[in-house]
Design an enzyme around this catalytic site. Structure first.
Site, PDB file in Angstrom:
ATOM      1  N   PHE A   1     -20.445  13.094 -25.606  1.00 16.93           N
ATOM      2  CA  PHE A   1     -19.998  12.184 -26.672  1.00 16.93           C
ATOM      3  C   PHE A   1     -19.727  10.773 -26.161  1.00 16.93           C
ATOM      4  CE2 PHE A   1     -15.543  12.070 -25.410  1.00 16.93           C
ATOM      5  CZ  PHE A   1     -15.390  13.255 -24.715  1.00 16.93           C
TER       6      PHE A   1
ATOM      7  N   PHE B   1      -8.090  19.849 -24.616  1.00 18.46           N
ATOM      8  CA  PHE B   1      -8.557  18.472 -24.757  1.00 18.46           C
ATOM      9  C   PHE B   1      -9.868  18.389 -23.960  1.00 18.46           C
ATOM     10  CE2 PHE B   1      -8.938  13.961 -23.728  1.00 18.46           C
ATOM     11  CZ  PHE B   1      -9.053  13.509 -25.031  1.00 18.46           C
ATOM     12  N   THR B   2     -10.774  17.492 -24.361  1.00 17.06           N
ATOM     13  CA  THR B   2     -12.123  17.468 -23.771  1.00 17.06           C
ATOM     14  C   THR B   2     -12.098  17.418 -22.234  1.00 17.06           C
ATOM     15  OG1 THR B   2     -12.116  15.072 -24.076  1.00 17.06           O
ATOM     16  CG2 THR B   2     -13.251  16.374 -25.757  1.00 17.06           C
TER      17      THR B   2
ATOM     18  N   ARG C   1     -14.701  13.574 -33.693  1.00 17.99           N
ATOM     19  CA  ARG C   1     -14.109  14.710 -32.992  1.00 17.99           C
ATOM     20  C   ARG C   1     -14.656  15.963 -33.653  1.00 17.99           C
ATOM     21  NH1 ARG C   1     -11.618  13.011 -28.087  1.00 17.99           N
ATOM     22  NH2 ARG C   1     -13.847  13.163 -27.893  1.00 17.99           N
TER      23      ARG C   1
ATOM     24  N   LYS D   1      -1.260   6.820 -22.885  1.00 18.95           N
ATOM     25  CA  LYS D   1      -0.648   7.124 -24.170  1.00 18.95           C
ATOM     26  C   LYS D   1       0.877   7.012 -24.076  1.00 18.95           C
ATOM     27  CE  LYS D   1      -4.169  10.379 -25.871  1.00 18.95           C
ATOM     28  NZ  LYS D   1      -4.863   9.515 -26.820  1.00 18.95           N
TER      29      LYS D   1
ATOM     30  N   ASP E   1       1.153  19.341 -20.989  1.00 14.30           N
ATOM     31  CA  ASP E   1       0.441  18.068 -21.105  1.00 14.30           C
ATOM     32  C   ASP E   1       1.298  17.184 -22.002  1.00 14.30           C
ATOM     33  OD1 ASP E   1      -1.110  15.901 -21.900  1.00 14.30           O
ATOM     34  OD2 ASP E   1      -2.984  17.032 -21.918  1.00 14.30           O
TER      35      ASP E   1
ATOM     36  N   TYR F   1       0.846  -1.199   0.000  1.00 12.46           N
ATOM     37  CA  TYR F   1       0.000   0.000   0.000  1.00 12.46           C
ATOM     38  C   TYR F   1       0.880   1.246   0.000  1.00 12.46           C
ATOM     39  CZ  TYR F   1      -3.840   3.158   0.969  1.00 12.46           C
ATOM     40  OH  TYR F   1      -4.758   4.156   0.871  1.00 12.46           O
TER      41      TYR F   1
HETATM   42  N1  F0G Z   1      -4.571  15.046 -22.403  1.00 14.48           N
HETATM   43  C1  F0G Z   1      -4.527  14.619 -23.676  1.00 14.48           C
HETATM   44  C2  F0G Z   1      -3.732  15.381 -24.680  1.00 14.48           C
HETATM   45  C3  F0G Z   1      -5.201  13.450 -24.049  1.00 14.48           C
HETATM   46  O1  F0G Z   1      -5.148  13.047 -25.311  1.00 14.48           O
HETATM   47  C4  F0G Z   1      -5.926  12.732 -23.071  1.00 14.48           C
HETATM   48  C5  F0G Z   1      -6.665  11.533 -23.423  1.00 14.48           C
HETATM   49  C6  F0G Z   1      -5.956  13.226 -21.753  1.00 14.48           C
HETATM   50  C7  F0G Z   1      -5.266  14.382 -21.455  1.00 14.48           C
HETATM   51  C8  F0G Z   1      -6.728  12.523 -20.678  1.00 14.48           C
HETATM   52  O2  F0G Z   1      -6.059  11.371 -20.333  1.00 14.48           O
HETATM   53  O3  F0G Z   1      -7.706   9.539 -20.871  1.00 14.48           O
HETATM   54  O4  F0G Z   1      -5.747   9.133 -19.364  1.00 14.48           O
HETATM   55  O5  F0G Z   1      -7.649  10.504 -18.603  1.00 14.48           O
HETATM   56  N2  F0G Z   1      -6.930  11.197 -24.604  1.00 14.48           N
HETATM   57  C9  F0G Z   1      -7.636   9.995 -25.024  1.00 14.48           C
HETATM   58  C10 F0G Z   1      -7.906  10.019 -26.511  1.00 14.48           C
HETATM   59  C11 F0G Z   1      -8.859   9.701 -24.243  1.00 14.48           C
HETATM   60  O6  F0G Z   1      -8.575   9.088 -26.982  1.00 14.48           O
HETATM   61  O7  F0G Z   1      -7.414  10.871 -27.228  1.00 14.48           O
HETATM   62  P1  F0G Z   1      -6.842  10.059 -19.771  1.00 14.48           P
END
Ligand code: F0G
Length: 487
Positions: free
Chosen positions: A460, A137-138, A394, A271, A228, A85
Site C-alpha cells: 500500500f 497494525f500493518t 485501510r 503519535k 502498543d 553521541y
Molecule cells: N503501532 C500503531 C498502533 C500504529 O498506529 C503505528 C503507526 C505503529 C505502531 C508504527 O509506528 O509509524 O512510528 O513506525 N501508525 C501510523 C498510521 C503509520 O498512520 O496509523 P511508526
C-alpha cells in the site's frame, strides 16, 4: 453529545461544539487547487494517496503520525537540546518523562514505532510462534511474520460491526484467548499484544477491565503482555469517559494503570507525543537486557536511538502533555463531531467515534465496486479528486496477495480520515463533510481500481494503481456541472 463522547461546549442553540482550547500562533499556507489539477495529481500518484505531493493537497488527513501540532513548550524545548553521541541530557529528560507518565524505569529509545516492533519481534519471537492480539497494525504484522511468527486476532464479535454502541470495541475476547493458548501451547505464545485505540478497526479503545481479564489468563500461563501505546492518550481518555471505575481518575492515573498491567510498553512518538521517534520501556531488568543490544545495532546509541536530540526534547514535553485532557481530547472531539454529522447525512461511518480519525465504510458507500477492485482505495482517490482532502485506504490494498495469486480480502474496507491533533479548524472540517456528502450523492459515478505496479511487502505504501474505466473523468465532469468554477 452521547454519554461517553468527548464533551463539546454547549451553545445557546443546544448544540455542543468541539471548541478549540488552544490558539494558533504558527500557521502553514494551504493550497486548494482546481479539480483538473487534482485529477492529474492522483493519476501521477498511481491512485495511491501515499504517492501525492502535499503541494497538491488541501487537507492532509492521511495520518496523525508525525503531523500532530506541537505546543509552544515543545518547540521551546528543542532549543535546549544537548547534542552528544552518548550521555545526552536530552535523553535523561525524556527518560524521566517516560518514568513519570508510564511508570516504567528502563527505557530504550528507537527511531519510530516499527523499530520498537523490530526489536521486540527479533528478541521474543521464534519460528512457529503465535502472537494473540486485539488486532494487528500493518508494521506489527510484517515484523512478526518476518521473524517466523503468526498473528492471531482475537477481537470480540462487536469489533468489526460498523454501527455499534459498544464503548470498547478494542477488547480482547477472553474465551478466544484461552482457546488459542490451549491450541498452540504456552511455549508457542511469547506474549499477548494489546494495541491502545486499535488503529485498523477504527481507532477503538479497550477497557481496563478487559486488560485485567487478559492479565489473569496471562498469569495462569506465565505469558507476558506487551502494550502498543502509540495511541494510549486517546484510549485513556475514552476509559475516563466510558468506564465507570475511572470516571473521576486523572489521565495520569489511568495511563499508569494501563502500563502497570503490561511488562513491556512500546510506542510511536509520532503519535503519542506529537513528535517523531519511538521507545520501549519496562520495569523488568531481564527483559530490558534481552532487548538492549539490538538498539545500538539497528537504531543508534542507547541515549539517542536514531532520533534527533531536538525531537527527544520535544518528546519529553509531549509525553507530559499526554496527561492533559485538553490535548488528548481535541482530536477525538473533532472526530466525534464529524462522525455524527456524517451519520446524520446517511453516510456509512464507524460508530462509536474512536481515536485517530473518522472511518468511512467503503463497502456500503460503494456497494457496486467489488472488493477485489479495492473500494476503499477508490473512495480515497475519489474524495481527493472532489475535495483535495487526502485520506488513507485501510482495506484490501493494505492487505497482501496470497500465494495463489488472489488478494487476501480485508475484514473491512475503510477510508480513514485522520484528525492530527490541533491541526484543522471546524470550517475545514465542515468542508470535508460537505464534499463527502456530495460524493455520496454521486457515488454511482465512482468505479474500481486495479494494480499496475505491486510491491511484495507493504504494497500500500508504494504500489501504483489505475482506474478500471474512465470514471474519474466522469466524476470531474459532474463536479464541474454542479460547482462551476468553485473549487
Ligand atoms: N503501532 C500503531 C498502533 C500504529 O498506529 C503505528 C503507526 C505503529 C505502531 C508504527 O509506528 O509509524 O512510528 O513506525 N501508525 C501510523 C498510521 C503509520 O498512520 O496509523 P511508526
Amino acid at each position: 453529545m452521547d454519554q461517553g463522547s468527548p464533551k463539546g461546549i454547549k451553545f445557546s442553540s443546544g448544540e455542543e461544539i468541539p471548541v478549540e482550547l488552544h490558539k494558533v500562533r504558527i500557521v502553514q499556507k494551504l493550497h486548494l487547487k482546481p479539480i483538473d489539477d487534482r485529477l492529474n495529481a492522483i493519476k501521477k500518484g498511481g491512485f495511491n494517496t501515499f504517492l501525492l505531493n502535499t503541494a497538491d493537497i488541501f487537507l492532509d488527513m492521511l495520518t496523525d503520525s508525525g503531523t500532530n501540532a506541537m505546543s509552544d513548550n515543545q518547540l521551546a524545548s528543542m532549543h535546549q537540546a544537548d547534542d552528544a553521541y552518548a550521555g545526552s541530557q536530552s535523553f535523561y529528560r525524556m527518560e524521566a518523562a517516560i518514568q513519570e507518565v508510564f511508570g516504567k524505569e528502563l527505557v530504550l529509545p528507537v527511531h519510530q514505532g516499527r523499530a520498537a516492533e523490530n526489536v521486540i519481534s527479533k528478541t521474543f519471537i521464534k519460528a512457529g510462534d503465535v502472537i494473540p492480539m486485539n488486532y494487528h497494525f500493518t508494521t506489527t504484522k510484517a515484523h512478526m511474520e518476518i521473524n517466523g511468527g503468526e498473528i492471531a486476532e482475537i477481537f470480540t464479535d462487536e469489533a468489526l460491526k460498523i454501527k455499534s454502541h459498544h464503548p470498547f470495541k478494542g477488547n480482547i475476547d477472553i474465551q478466544k484467548l484461552k482457546d488459542l493458548i490451549a491450541k498452540y501451547g504456552r511455549q508457542n505464545v511469547p506474549f499477548i499484544r494489546m494495541e491502545a485505540s486499535t488503529n485498523l478497526i477504527g481507532g477503538q479503545p479497550f477497557s481496563i477491565e478487559n486488560m485485567r481479564e487478559v492479565r489473569k489468563v496471562a498469569d495462569e500461563h506465565g505469558i507476558m503482555m506487551v502494550l502498543d501505546a502509540s495511541l494510549i492518550g486517546e484510549n485513556a481518555w475514552f476509559i475516563k469517559q466510558r468506564e465507570a471505575e475511572f470516571a473521576t481518575s486523572s489521565i495520569k492515573e489511568i495511563l499508569r494503570t494501563m502500563c502497570g498491567i503490561c511488562e513491556i510498553v512500546y510506542f510511536s512518538s509520532r503519535k503519542v507525543s506529537s513528535t517523531r521517534g519511538g521507545g520501549i520501556c519496562t520495569n523488568d531488568h531481564d527483559l530490558y537486557m534481552k532487548m538492549r543490544d539490538l538498539v545500538p545495532l539497528y537504531e543508534g546509541f542507547l541515549t539517542y536511538g536514531g532520533m534527533s536530540v531536538r525531537e527527544i526534547e520535544a518528546m519529553a514535553v509531549g509525553l507530559i502533555e499526554t496527561t492533559d485532557e485538553t490535548v488528548i481530547s481535541q482530536s477525538p472531539g473533532f472526530i466525534d463531531y464529524t462522525v455524527k454529522e456524517l451519520d446524520k447525512l446517511g453516510i456509512p461511518v464507524i460508530t462509536p467515534a474512536g481515536a485517530l480519525g473518522a472511518h468511512v465504510d467503503a463497502m456500503q458507500f460503494l456497494p457496486h465496486v467489488p472488493q477485489k477492485e479495492y473500494p476503499a482505495g477508490a473512495l480515497a482517490a475519489a474524495l481527493f479528486i472532489v475535495s483535495g482532502c487526502r485520506g488513507m485506504e485501510r482495506g484490501t490494498v493494505s492487505s497482501v496477495r496470497l500465494e495463489n495469486g488472489e488478494d487476501l480480502l480485508a475484514d473491512m474496507e475503510l477510508l480513514r480520515l485522520a484528525f492530527p491533533r490541533r491541526v484543522f479548524t471546524l470550517s475545514q472540517t465542515k468542508f470535508l463533510i460537505d464534499r463527502l456528502h456530495w460524493l455520496y450523492k454521486n457515488r454511482e459515478l465512482v468505479g474500481g481500481l486495479k494494480f499496475v505496479d505491486e510491491p511484495k511487502v507493504l504494497r500500500f505504501f508504494m504500489g501504483r494503481l489505475d482506474a478500471v474505466s474512465d470514471w474519474p473523468e466522469k466524476l470531474v465532469a459532474k463536479f464541474k456541472a454542479d460547482f462551476g468554477d468553485s473549487l
